[in-house]
Motif scaffolding. Structure first.
Motif, PDB file in Angstrom:
ATOM      1  N   UNK A  30      80.657 185.375   7.366  1.00  0.00           N
ATOM      2  CA  UNK A  30      80.243 184.763   8.623  1.00  0.00           C
ATOM      3  C   UNK A  30      79.891 183.303   8.386  1.00  0.00           C
ATOM      4  N   UNK A  31      80.446 182.434   9.207  1.00  0.00           N
ATOM      5  CA  UNK A  31      80.212 180.997   9.093  1.00  0.00           C
ATOM      6  C   UNK A  31      80.010 180.399  10.487  1.00  0.00           C
ATOM      7  N   UNK A  32      79.077 179.474  10.608  1.00  0.00           N
ATOM      8  CA  UNK A  32      78.858 178.782  11.883  1.00  0.00           C
ATOM      9  C   UNK A  32      78.319 179.676  12.985  1.00  0.00           C
ATOM     10  N   UNK A  33      77.485 180.635  12.636  1.00  0.00           N
ATOM     11  CA  UNK A  33      76.967 181.601  13.607  1.00  0.00           C
ATOM     12  C   UNK A  33      76.104 180.934  14.675  1.00  0.00           C
ATOM     13  N   UNK A  34      76.429 181.235  15.931  1.00  0.00           N
ATOM     14  CA  UNK A  34      75.640 180.766  17.062  1.00  0.00           C
ATOM     15  C   UNK A  34      75.495 181.916  18.045  1.00  0.00           C
ATOM     16  N   UNK A  35      74.252 182.243  18.381  1.00  0.00           N
ATOM     17  CA  UNK A  35      73.998 183.241  19.411  1.00  0.00           C
ATOM     18  C   UNK A  35      73.742 182.472  20.707  1.00  0.00           C
ATOM     19  N   UNK A  36      74.639 182.597  21.642  1.00  0.00           N
ATOM     20  CA  UNK A  36      74.554 181.871  22.919  1.00  0.00           C
ATOM     21  C   UNK A  36      73.449 182.467  23.782  1.00  0.00           C
TER      22      UNK A  36
END
Length: 96
Positions: A30-36
């Motif tokens: 997992x890379x660049x994880x963003x939870x909107x």
């Protein structure tokens, strides 16, 4: 020669990719994880040579038994899909 609109071609590519692969397992980091704020998780899955955009929709993310984190190695179950308005392909994760 056949003539297509951009939308028609994007939709044909979407159909082709989604029918060709169906639901599969995909391993990566997992890379660049963003939870909107919507609750959807957007990230990339990568290995030593390639990277693919990924999404885990809110309804699916809420059912997971693990908490995903940046740099985590995961084996995901889901499907390759295309977002026609931007002609971008991604992996839609159903479960980790």
């Amino acid at each position: 020669m056949e003539e297509y609109t951009v939308t028609q071609l994007s939709n044909l590519i979407k159909k082709s990719i989604e029918q060709s692969f169906g639901r599969i397992y995909l391993k990566g980091e997992i890379s660049g994880l963003k939870i909107h704020s919507s609750g959807h998780a957007y990230f990339s899955l990568k290995d030593s040579e390639s990277i693919i955009a990924a999404v885990c929709w809110k309804w699916s993310l809420q059912r997971q038994t693990i908490k995903i984190e940046e740099g985590m190695e995961v084996k995901c179950f889901g499907s390759a899909t295309v977002y026609p308005p931007q002609s971008k392909y991604q992996f839609a994760v159903e479960r980790f």
